[in-house]
Scaffold this motif. Structure first.
Motif, PDB file in Angstrom:
ATOM      1  N   ALA A  34      -4.338  15.038 -11.272  1.00 17.94           N
ATOM      2  CA  ALA A  34      -5.765  14.770 -11.458  1.00 17.94           C
ATOM      3  C   ALA A  34      -6.612  15.786 -10.698  1.00 17.94           C
ATOM      4  N   SER A  35      -6.167  16.182  -9.516  1.00 21.10           N
ATOM      5  CA  SER A  35      -6.901  17.179  -8.740  1.00 21.10           C
ATOM      6  C   SER A  35      -6.918  18.525  -9.449  1.00 21.10           C
ATOM      7  N   LEU A  36      -5.766  18.906 -10.021  1.00 20.23           N
ATOM      8  CA  LEU A  36      -5.702  20.157 -10.771  1.00 20.23           C
ATOM      9  C   LEU A  36      -6.626  20.118 -11.978  1.00 20.23           C
ATOM     10  N   LEU A  37      -6.577  19.006 -12.714  1.00 23.33           N
ATOM     11  CA  LEU A  37      -7.426  18.877 -13.904  1.00 23.33           C
ATOM     12  C   LEU A  37      -8.906  18.843 -13.526  1.00 23.33           C
ATOM     13  N   PHE A  38      -9.219  18.183 -12.405  1.00 26.38           N
ATOM     14  CA  PHE A  38     -10.607  18.149 -11.954  1.00 26.38           C
ATOM     15  C   PHE A  38     -11.105  19.563 -11.645  1.00 26.38           C
ATOM     16  N   LEU A  39     -10.285  20.326 -10.926  1.00 24.57           N
ATOM     17  CA  LEU A  39     -10.688  21.684 -10.568  1.00 24.57           C
ATOM     18  C   LEU A  39     -10.840  22.549 -11.812  1.00 24.57           C
ATOM     19  N   GLY A  40      -9.889  22.414 -12.759  1.00 24.37           N
ATOM     20  CA  GLY A  40     -10.003  23.184 -13.997  1.00 24.37           C
ATOM     21  C   GLY A  40     -11.223  22.790 -14.808  1.00 24.37           C
ATOM     22  N   GLY A  41     -11.466  21.481 -14.921  1.00 27.22           N
ATOM     23  CA  GLY A  41     -12.638  21.032 -15.661  1.00 27.22           C
ATOM     24  C   GLY A  41     -13.936  21.459 -15.006  1.00 27.22           C
TER      25      GLY A  41
ATOM     26  N   THR B 180     -11.483   3.562   8.675  1.00 30.03           N
ATOM     27  CA  THR B 180     -10.170   4.053   9.082  1.00 30.03           C
ATOM     28  C   THR B 180      -9.619   5.109   8.128  1.00 30.03           C
ATOM     29  N   HIS B 181     -10.123   5.125   6.899  1.00 21.56           N
ATOM     30  CA  HIS B 181      -9.699   6.130   5.914  1.00 21.56           C
ATOM     31  C   HIS B 181     -10.924   6.935   5.474  1.00 21.56           C
ATOM     32  N   TRP B 182     -11.612   7.476   6.440  1.00 14.35           N
ATOM     33  CA  TRP B 182     -12.887   8.154   6.164  1.00 14.35           C
ATOM     34  C   TRP B 182     -12.707   9.397   5.300  1.00 14.35           C
ATOM     35  N   LEU B 183     -11.573  10.087   5.451  1.00  7.73           N
ATOM     36  CA  LEU B 183     -11.368  11.285   4.638  1.00  7.73           C
ATOM     37  C   LEU B 183     -11.241  10.930   3.163  1.00  7.73           C
ATOM     38  N   ASP B 184     -10.508   9.859   2.861  1.00  9.22           N
ATOM     39  CA  ASP B 184     -10.391   9.417   1.469  1.00  9.22           C
ATOM     40  C   ASP B 184     -11.754   9.005   0.917  1.00  9.22           C
ATOM     41  N   THR B 185     -12.561   8.382   1.773  1.00  5.75           N
ATOM     42  CA  THR B 185     -13.911   7.980   1.349  1.00  5.75           C
ATOM     43  C   THR B 185     -14.755   9.198   1.007  1.00  5.75           C
ATOM     44  N   VAL B 186     -14.678  10.221   1.858  1.00 10.14           N
ATOM     45  CA  VAL B 186     -15.460  11.445   1.633  1.00 10.14           C
ATOM     46  C   VAL B 186     -14.999  12.147   0.364  1.00 10.14           C
TER      47      VAL B 186
ATOM     48  N   ILE C 262     -10.214   8.168 -11.864  1.00  9.58           N
ATOM     49  CA  ILE C 262      -8.863   7.982 -11.336  1.00  9.58           C
ATOM     50  C   ILE C 262      -8.891   7.951  -9.815  1.00  9.58           C
ATOM     51  N   PHE C 263      -9.652   8.859  -9.210  1.00  9.61           N
ATOM     52  CA  PHE C 263      -9.794   8.855  -7.751  1.00  9.61           C
ATOM     53  C   PHE C 263     -10.417   7.549  -7.271  1.00  9.61           C
ATOM     54  N   ALA C 264     -11.462   7.118  -7.962  1.00  6.22           N
ATOM     55  CA  ALA C 264     -12.145   5.880  -7.570  1.00  6.22           C
ATOM     56  C   ALA C 264     -11.232   4.668  -7.730  1.00  6.22           C
ATOM     57  N   LEU C 265     -10.436   4.650  -8.801  1.00  2.00           N
ATOM     58  CA  LEU C 265      -9.500   3.543  -9.022  1.00  2.00           C
ATOM     59  C   LEU C 265      -8.451   3.500  -7.918  1.00  2.00           C
ATOM     60  N   ASP C 266      -7.913   4.655  -7.569  1.00  2.00           N
ATOM     61  CA  ASP C 266      -6.929   4.715  -6.482  1.00  2.00           C
ATOM     62  C   ASP C 266      -7.532   4.205  -5.171  1.00  2.00           C
TER      63      ASP C 266
ATOM     64  N   GLN D  38       0.826  -1.200   0.000  1.00  2.00           N
ATOM     65  CA  GLN D  38       0.000   0.000   0.000  1.00  2.00           C
ATOM     66  C   GLN D  38       0.864   1.255   0.000  1.00  2.00           C
ATOM     67  N   GLN D  39       1.938   1.253   0.779  1.00  2.00           N
ATOM     68  CA  GLN D  39       2.826   2.411   0.826  1.00  2.00           C
ATOM     69  C   GLN D  39       3.492   2.662  -0.526  1.00  2.00           C
ATOM     70  N   ARG D  40       3.942   1.577  -1.172  1.00  2.00           N
ATOM     71  CA  ARG D  40       4.560   1.734  -2.494  1.00  2.00           C
ATOM     72  C   ARG D  40       3.570   2.285  -3.508  1.00  2.00           C
ATOM     73  N   TRP D  41       2.321   1.807  -3.449  1.00  2.00           N
ATOM     74  CA  TRP D  41       1.294   2.314  -4.360  1.00  2.00           C
ATOM     75  C   TRP D  41       1.042   3.799  -4.119  1.00  2.00           C
ATOM     76  N   GLU D  42       0.934   4.194  -2.849  1.00  2.00           N
ATOM     77  CA  GLU D  42       0.667   5.594  -2.517  1.00  2.00           C
ATOM     78  C   GLU D  42       1.808   6.494  -2.977  1.00  2.00           C
ATOM     79  N   GLN D  43       3.041   6.013  -2.859  1.00  2.00           N
ATOM     80  CA  GLN D  43       4.172   6.806  -3.324  1.00  2.00           C
ATOM     81  C   GLN D  43       4.151   6.991  -4.840  1.00  2.00           C
ATOM     82  N   ARG D  44       3.737   5.958  -5.566  1.00  2.00           N
ATOM     83  CA  ARG D  44       3.690   6.062  -7.030  1.00  2.00           C
ATOM     84  C   ARG D  44       2.529   6.927  -7.503  1.00  2.00           C
ATOM     85  N   ILE D  45       1.432   6.936  -6.765  1.00  4.75           N
ATOM     86  CA  ILE D  45       0.207   7.570  -7.255  1.00  4.75           C
ATOM     87  C   ILE D  45       0.038   9.010  -6.797  1.00  4.75           C
ATOM     88  N   GLU D  46       0.852   9.486  -5.843  1.00  4.88           N
ATOM     89  CA  GLU D  46       0.639  10.819  -5.285  1.00  4.88           C
ATOM     90  C   GLU D  46       0.726  11.918  -6.339  1.00  4.88           C
ATOM     91  N   VAL D  47       1.776  11.892  -7.162  1.00  5.11           N
ATOM     92  CA  VAL D  47       1.918  12.938  -8.181  1.00  5.11           C
ATOM     93  C   VAL D  47       0.806  12.865  -9.226  1.00  5.11           C
TER      94      VAL D  47
END
Length: 220
Positions: free
Chosen positions: A24-31, A79-85, A58-62, A10-19
């Motif tokens: 994706a967050s920038l593109l979502f906000l722009g769109g 335990t990860h309620w913020l990510d769920t929200v 992309i968010f849902a896949l992550d 999980q840690q390795r996945w999070e490190q790869r997916i953060e950027v």
């Protein structure tokens, strides 16, 4: 051992997916901005809507990958309620940029800013992103509602600033049910962010005064 392996994966996945998630967050906000403001350009609006839906995937896949890698099952949701929200509520997805920015900074070594400065910086970034997203969402709901006082995006930005800072002039207020729900969320987040900034700044001042007292004490 299985738990440790799951945590490592999980840690390795999070490190790869953060950027990618930051982008994706920038593109979502722009769109989302184009979807709300370009209501006179339906073709551009439809393209922007497709972009926001793609970013949501992309968010849902992550989220689904981290849910599987955690091995916690439905306990992961709690335990990860913020990510769920963040996955469920589009309003909060741009705030995901703050977490991604924090993760990128950690990978570069020791943070350059002190803890108090980081709290203030991240809270300020969250306030700006949340305020802008809320202004977009409220404007989308209120611009054509009967009896609405929020007719332009400028009105909505003014309302978001007044709400986030807990000033609440009352000259412009949402009248639609969803607009008021967004207002309640923004009020709660505004209080939390304002409290974080105020508390960190006060703690920093106390530390500065304590150091000054130590320098002036006769023992030194």
């Amino acid at each position: 051992m299985d738990v440790d392996d799951a945590a490592d994966r999980q840690q390795r996945w999070e490190q790869r997916i953060e950027v990618p998630l930051f982008v994706a967050s920038l593109l979502f906000l722009g769109g989302y901005t184009v979807v709300v403001l370009a209501h006179d350009a339906p073709v551009l609006q439809n393209l922007a809507l497709a972009l926001t839906l793609l970013m949501w995937l992309i968010f849902a896949l992550d989220y689904a990958v981290r849910l599987k890698l955690s091995g916690e099952g439905l306990r992961f949701v709690r335990t990860h309620w913020l990510d769920t929200v963040v996955v469920v509520l589009p309003l909060l997805r741009p705030v995901r940029m703050v977490r991604a920015y924090n993760a990128v900074q950690r990978r570069r070594g020791e943070p350059r800013l002190s803890l108090h400065a980081r709290v203030i910086a991240y809270a300020s970034m969250s306030a700006v992103l949340l305020g802008y997203s809320s202004a977009l969402a409220v404007y989308q709901q209120e611009r054509s509602a009967p009896g609405s006082t929020i007719r332009t995006f400028g009105d909505s930005l003014w309302w978001a600033c007044a709400t986030l800072t807990t000033v609440g002039y009352g000259d412009v207020t949402p009248v639609t049910p969803l607009g008021r729900v967004i207002a309640v969320v923004l009020m709660g987040c505004g209080l939390a962010l304002l409290g974080a900034v105020t508390g960190s700044f006060s703690s920093w001042l106390l530390q500065v005064f304590a150091r000054e007292d130590e320098k002036r004490s006769p023992g030194n």
